[in-house]
Structures are given as C-alpha cells and as structure tokens.
Scaffold this motif. Structure first.
Motif, PDB file in Angstrom:
ATOM      1  N   PRO A 119      16.431 -30.202  26.429  1.00 44.56           N
ATOM      2  CA  PRO A 119      17.797 -30.525  26.839  1.00 44.56           C
ATOM      3  C   PRO A 119      18.869 -29.878  25.963  1.00 44.56           C
ATOM      4  O   PRO A 119      18.715 -29.767  24.749  1.00 44.56           O
ATOM      5  CB  PRO A 119      17.845 -32.043  26.713  1.00 44.56           C
TER       6      PRO A 119
ATOM      7  N   GLY B  25      17.146 -27.768  30.178  1.00 42.62           N
ATOM      8  CA  GLY B  25      17.813 -28.909  30.807  1.00 42.62           C
ATOM      9  C   GLY B  25      19.276 -28.918  30.416  1.00 42.62           C
ATOM     10  O   GLY B  25      19.598 -28.985  29.233  1.00 42.62           O
TER      11      GLY B  25
ATOM     12  N   TRP C 127      22.106 -33.187  30.840  1.00 43.01           N
ATOM     13  CA  TRP C 127      21.456 -34.388  31.369  1.00 43.01           C
ATOM     14  C   TRP C 127      22.354 -35.586  31.084  1.00 43.01           C
ATOM     15  O   TRP C 127      22.999 -35.662  30.043  1.00 43.01           O
ATOM     16  CB  TRP C 127      20.110 -34.598  30.714  1.00 43.01           C
ATOM     17  N   SER C 128      22.360 -36.561  31.992  1.00 40.40           N
ATOM     18  CA  SER C 128      23.215 -37.728  31.805  1.00 40.40           C
ATOM     19  C   SER C 128      22.647 -38.930  32.550  1.00 40.40           C
ATOM     20  O   SER C 128      21.659 -38.820  33.266  1.00 40.40           O
ATOM     21  CB  SER C 128      24.638 -37.430  32.294  1.00 40.40           C
TER      22      SER C 128
ATOM     23  N   GLU D 253      21.517 -43.219  32.840  1.00 45.66           N
ATOM     24  CA  GLU D 253      20.523 -44.096  32.210  1.00 45.66           C
ATOM     25  C   GLU D 253      19.152 -43.449  32.105  1.00 45.66           C
ATOM     26  O   GLU D 253      18.410 -43.714  31.169  1.00 45.66           O
ATOM     27  CB  GLU D 253      20.404 -45.398  32.998  1.00 45.66           C
ATOM     28  N   ARG D 254      18.808 -42.619  33.065  1.00 43.29           N
ATOM     29  CA  ARG D 254      17.499 -41.951  33.064  1.00 43.29           C
ATOM     30  C   ARG D 254      17.565 -40.539  32.491  1.00 43.29           C
ATOM     31  O   ARG D 254      16.581 -39.822  32.500  1.00 43.29           O
ATOM     32  CB  ARG D 254      16.928 -41.912  34.471  1.00 43.29           C
ATOM     33  N   VAL D 255      18.722 -40.165  32.022  1.00 35.74           N
ATOM     34  CA  VAL D 255      18.960 -38.845  31.435  1.00 35.74           C
ATOM     35  C   VAL D 255      18.372 -37.754  32.326  1.00 35.74           C
ATOM     36  O   VAL D 255      17.416 -37.075  31.983  1.00 35.74           O
ATOM     37  CB  VAL D 255      18.404 -38.752  29.995  1.00 35.74           C
ATOM     38  N   THR D 256      18.964 -37.609  33.485  1.00 33.51           N
ATOM     39  CA  THR D 256      18.519 -36.606  34.442  1.00 33.51           C
ATOM     40  C   THR D 256      19.600 -35.542  34.614  1.00 33.51           C
ATOM     41  O   THR D 256      20.762 -35.763  34.285  1.00 33.51           O
ATOM     42  CB  THR D 256      18.205 -37.233  35.810  1.00 33.51           C
ATOM     43  N   GLY D 257      19.192 -34.406  35.132  1.00 36.02           N
ATOM     44  CA  GLY D 257      20.135 -33.321  35.356  1.00 36.02           C
ATOM     45  C   GLY D 257      19.402 -32.106  35.878  1.00 36.02           C
ATOM     46  O   GLY D 257      18.362 -32.226  36.522  1.00 36.02           O
ATOM     47  N   TYR D 258      19.929 -30.952  35.559  1.00 33.61           N
ATOM     48  CA  TYR D 258      19.370 -29.703  36.049  1.00 33.61           C
ATOM     49  C   TYR D 258      18.396 -29.108  35.046  1.00 33.61           C
ATOM     50  O   TYR D 258      18.662 -29.095  33.847  1.00 33.61           O
ATOM     51  CB  TYR D 258      20.491 -28.694  36.324  1.00 33.61           C
ATOM     52  N   ASP D 259      17.265 -28.622  35.549  1.00 37.63           N
ATOM     53  CA  ASP D 259      16.297 -27.879  34.753  1.00 37.63           C
ATOM     54  C   ASP D 259      16.227 -26.474  35.328  1.00 37.63           C
ATOM     55  O   ASP D 259      15.855 -26.291  36.488  1.00 37.63           O
ATOM     56  CB  ASP D 259      14.903 -28.523  34.828  1.00 37.63           C
TER      57      ASP D 259
END
Length: 76
Positions: free
Chosen positions: A2, A49, A52-53, A55-61
C-alpha cells in the motif's frame, strides 16, 4: 503493497484500522518511488495499492508498470 498520496491519508488508516495500528507512515520522494520502488515491485511481482481507505482498507491494486506509465504521462 500500500501507498498513499499524502501523509494525512496514511495516518488516518494507521489511526483507525486495527490491522495497521503498529505501522508508521514513511514519506518517499516521488522520484525515488518512480525510479526505485516501482521497478523493484515490478521485478518482485508485487502490486501497488493506491490510497486504500475505509474500515476494510480497500482500494485500487495496479501493476507497478501501469502506475509508472500514468506517472510519466502526467510528468511535466
């Protein structure tokens, strides 16, 4: 791996997401990121990554080569 576009974004994740509570954001110069990190990540088969943001720290990879291509397209 990330990366965030600002220290504030990275700190927000560290402060609000338990899985990252022991992490410490470290700034990387943009040229170092483009010239060292991205080629190294590409060589190692890692994804980048971005911002990422949540609660689940998701975003673009993205593939490091794609990030580098976009960087070079916008570089003056």
């Amino acid at each position: 791996m990330p990366f965030w576009s600002s220290e504030a974004r990275a700190k927000r994740v560290v402060e609000t997401v338990n899985a990252y509570k022991n992490f410490e954001p470290v700034p990387i110069e943009l040229t170092t990121f483009a010239e060292k990190w991205l080629p190294g990540m590409q060589k190692d088969g890692l994804l980048c990554g971005l911002n990422w943001s949540g609660e689940r720290v998701t975003g673009y990879d993205l593939a490091p080569s794609d990030v580098l291509a976009k960087f070079m397209a916008y570089r003056p």
